[in-house]
Design a protein around this motif. Sequence first.
Motif, PDB file in Angstrom:
ATOM      1  N   PHE A 122      -2.836   6.638  -3.619  1.00  0.00           N
ATOM      2  CA  PHE A 122      -1.557   7.054  -3.052  1.00  0.00           C
ATOM      3  C   PHE A 122      -1.390   6.127  -1.870  1.00  0.00           C
ATOM      4  O   PHE A 122      -0.469   6.293  -1.002  1.00  0.00           O
ATOM      5  N   LYS A 123      -2.157   5.071  -1.372  1.00  0.00           N
ATOM      6  CA  LYS A 123      -1.784   4.270  -0.388  1.00  0.00           C
ATOM      7  C   LYS A 123      -1.349   2.871  -0.688  1.00  0.00           C
ATOM      8  O   LYS A 123      -2.029   2.314  -1.423  1.00  0.00           O
ATOM      9  N   PHE A 124      -0.289   2.597  -0.151  1.00  0.00           N
ATOM     10  CA  PHE A 124       0.613   1.352  -0.646  1.00  0.00           C
ATOM     11  C   PHE A 124       1.112   0.585   0.475  1.00  0.00           C
ATOM     12  O   PHE A 124       1.446   1.027   1.527  1.00  0.00           O
ATOM     13  N   VAL A 125       0.845  -0.900   0.445  1.00  0.00           N
ATOM     14  CA  VAL A 125       1.749  -1.584   1.230  1.00  0.00           C
ATOM     15  C   VAL A 125       2.484  -2.497   0.240  1.00  0.00           C
ATOM     16  O   VAL A 125       2.242  -2.884  -0.645  1.00  0.00           O
ATOM     17  N   CYS A 126       3.675  -2.339   0.714  1.00  0.00           N
ATOM     18  CA  CYS A 126       4.832  -3.194  -0.205  1.00  0.00           C
ATOM     19  C   CYS A 126       5.111  -4.541   0.481  1.00  0.00           C
ATOM     20  O   CYS A 126       5.604  -4.338   1.731  1.00  0.00           O
ATOM     21  N   LYS A 146       7.385  10.138  -0.422  1.00  0.00           N
ATOM     22  CA  LYS A 146       7.255  11.827  -0.434  1.00  0.00           C
ATOM     23  C   LYS A 146       6.100  12.215  -1.263  1.00  0.00           C
ATOM     24  O   LYS A 146       5.152  12.755  -1.078  1.00  0.00           O
ATOM     25  N   THR A 147       5.849  11.353  -2.444  1.00  0.00           N
ATOM     26  CA  THR A 147       4.776  11.544  -3.348  1.00  0.00           C
ATOM     27  C   THR A 147       3.357  11.302  -2.774  1.00  0.00           C
ATOM     28  O   THR A 147       2.457  11.893  -2.706  1.00  0.00           O
ATOM     29  N   SER A 148       3.476   9.978  -2.119  1.00  0.00           N
ATOM     30  CA  SER A 148       2.153   9.643  -1.344  1.00  0.00           C
ATOM     31  C   SER A 148       1.859  10.678  -0.318  1.00  0.00           C
ATOM     32  O   SER A 148       0.907  10.790  -0.005  1.00  0.00           O
ATOM     33  N   LYS A 149       2.915  10.929   0.488  1.00  0.00           N
ATOM     34  CA  LYS A 149       2.496  11.841   1.950  1.00  0.00           C
ATOM     35  C   LYS A 149       2.136  13.107   1.392  1.00  0.00           C
ATOM     36  O   LYS A 149       1.598  14.070   2.179  1.00  0.00           O
ATOM     37  N   TYR A 188       0.198  16.392   0.486  1.00  0.00           N
ATOM     38  CA  TYR A 188      -1.329  16.684   0.803  1.00  0.00           C
ATOM     39  C   TYR A 188      -1.942  15.528   1.432  1.00  0.00           C
ATOM     40  O   TYR A 188      -3.232  15.758   1.437  1.00  0.00           O
ATOM     41  N   ASN A 189      -1.110  15.073   2.169  1.00  0.00           N
ATOM     42  CA  ASN A 189      -1.669  13.876   3.372  1.00  0.00           C
ATOM     43  C   ASN A 189      -2.672  13.047   2.630  1.00  0.00           C
ATOM     44  O   ASN A 189      -3.555  12.461   3.112  1.00  0.00           O
ATOM     45  N   ARG A 190      -2.387  12.640   1.235  1.00  0.00           N
ATOM     46  CA  ARG A 190      -3.251  11.824   0.434  1.00  0.00           C
ATOM     47  C   ARG A 190      -2.873  10.458   0.600  1.00  0.00           C
ATOM     48  O   ARG A 190      -3.773   9.460  -0.074  1.00  0.00           O
ATOM     49  N   GLY A 191      -1.833  10.095   1.194  1.00  0.00           N
ATOM     50  CA  GLY A 191      -1.515   8.468   1.384  1.00  0.00           C
ATOM     51  C   GLY A 191      -0.215   8.267   1.966  1.00  0.00           C
ATOM     52  O   GLY A 191       0.246   9.129   2.703  1.00  0.00           O
ATOM     53  N   GLU A 192       0.211   7.053   1.882  1.00  0.00           N
ATOM     54  CA  GLU A 192       1.263   6.558   2.432  1.00  0.00           C
ATOM     55  C   GLU A 192       1.855   5.155   1.996  1.00  0.00           C
ATOM     56  O   GLU A 192       1.243   4.489   1.444  1.00  0.00           O
ATOM     57  N   VAL A 193       3.157   5.338   2.243  1.00  0.00           N
ATOM     58  CA  VAL A 193       3.772   3.683   1.662  1.00  0.00           C
ATOM     59  C   VAL A 193       4.120   3.133   3.009  1.00  0.00           C
ATOM     60  O   VAL A 193       5.032   3.807   3.757  1.00  0.00           O
ATOM     61  N   VAL A 194       3.497   1.955   3.280  1.00  0.00           N
ATOM     62  CA  VAL A 194       3.978   0.944   4.566  1.00  0.00           C
ATOM     63  C   VAL A 194       4.831  -0.257   3.989  1.00  0.00           C
ATOM     64  O   VAL A 194       4.593  -0.731   2.842  1.00  0.00           O
ATOM     65  N   LEU A 195       5.583  -0.589   4.900  1.00  0.00           N
ATOM     66  CA  LEU A 195       6.391  -1.914   4.536  1.00  0.00           C
ATOM     67  C   LEU A 195       6.111  -2.943   5.359  1.00  0.00           C
ATOM     68  O   LEU A 195       6.026  -3.072   6.481  1.00  0.00           O
ATOM     69  N   ALA A 196       5.934  -4.230   4.676  1.00  0.00           N
ATOM     70  CA  ALA A 196       5.293  -5.215   5.464  1.00  0.00           C
ATOM     71  C   ALA A 196       6.476  -6.520   5.147  1.00  0.00           C
ATOM     72  O   ALA A 196       6.936  -6.454   4.157  1.00  0.00           O
ATOM     73  N   CYS A 197       6.668  -7.122   6.188  1.00  0.00           N
ATOM     74  CA  CYS A 197       7.594  -8.625   6.028  1.00  0.00           C
ATOM     75  C   CYS A 197       8.831  -8.270   5.275  1.00  0.00           C
ATOM     76  O   CYS A 197       9.384  -8.950   4.595  1.00  0.00           O
TER      77      CYS A 197
END
Lengths: 137, 111
Positions: free
Chosen positions: B41-45, B66-69, B71-80
């Motif tokens: 559930f942890k993503f870098v786009c 929403k899905t990643s966050k 239960y605090n199980r992950g996150e989507v972050v955006l790069a570049c």
Amino acid sequence: MDTVIVPGRFENLEKISKFVKDVSWSAGFDEMGIYAIQTAVDEACSNIIDHAYGGESSEVIELNCINTKNALKIILRDHGKPFIPESIPIPVKHTRLKDIKEGGLGLYFMHQLMDEVYFEFSPGIGNTLTMIKHKPG
Amino acid sequence: MEITTSQYKRCDLIKITGRIDSSTAPQLAQKFNAINEEGRFKFVCDMSEVEYISSSGLWVLINAQKTSKRYNRGEVVLACVPTKIKSALDLAGFVPFFKFFDDIVSAVGNF
């Protein structure tokens, strides 16, 4: 006037977007202006397919672009279901992720990115959306 | 649109190239879902090659967040993120829901 007519299928969105990019560039818009017009037209066409035609269709979307001295006028026609624009709620900007509800962004984008947005629904003739973007300066 | 994925020790990198519109957004959603189903559930786009994003693409990113966050199980972050794409996120009011990074190394290092 520049015109393109395509079946109401999502695969045609890219073709429409390229057409709009070329027309907007020829009309003298800068990169952000071109992107704004592309976005408004893409959202409008997606809404036609999703809502007017109820999904992908062989029914057509007709796009006309008229370049005038002071503005670019975009006219989109379809033969799908009409709708009441005022019935579409403006998306609320939530502060909590879990409160965000999907929907309504396309119409909001069109109004935010274009200077004038008009809908006309004529029984037997079809739906016409006119969007105008004034040229900078 | 093309999607390439790389699995790192602490996150998955998803590089998106081209247009994210109503035609292609479902493919991106499927990619997130497939990785979620493997329990990640942890993503870098990597958005550097994204030419266009419509509201349907923005909803895919928000739903993935929403899905990643949950239960605090992950996150989507955006790069570049190109300026045009950031402006679309801003217009939708979605900027506060993502961390933004100027390079991939920093984004991956977030996890």
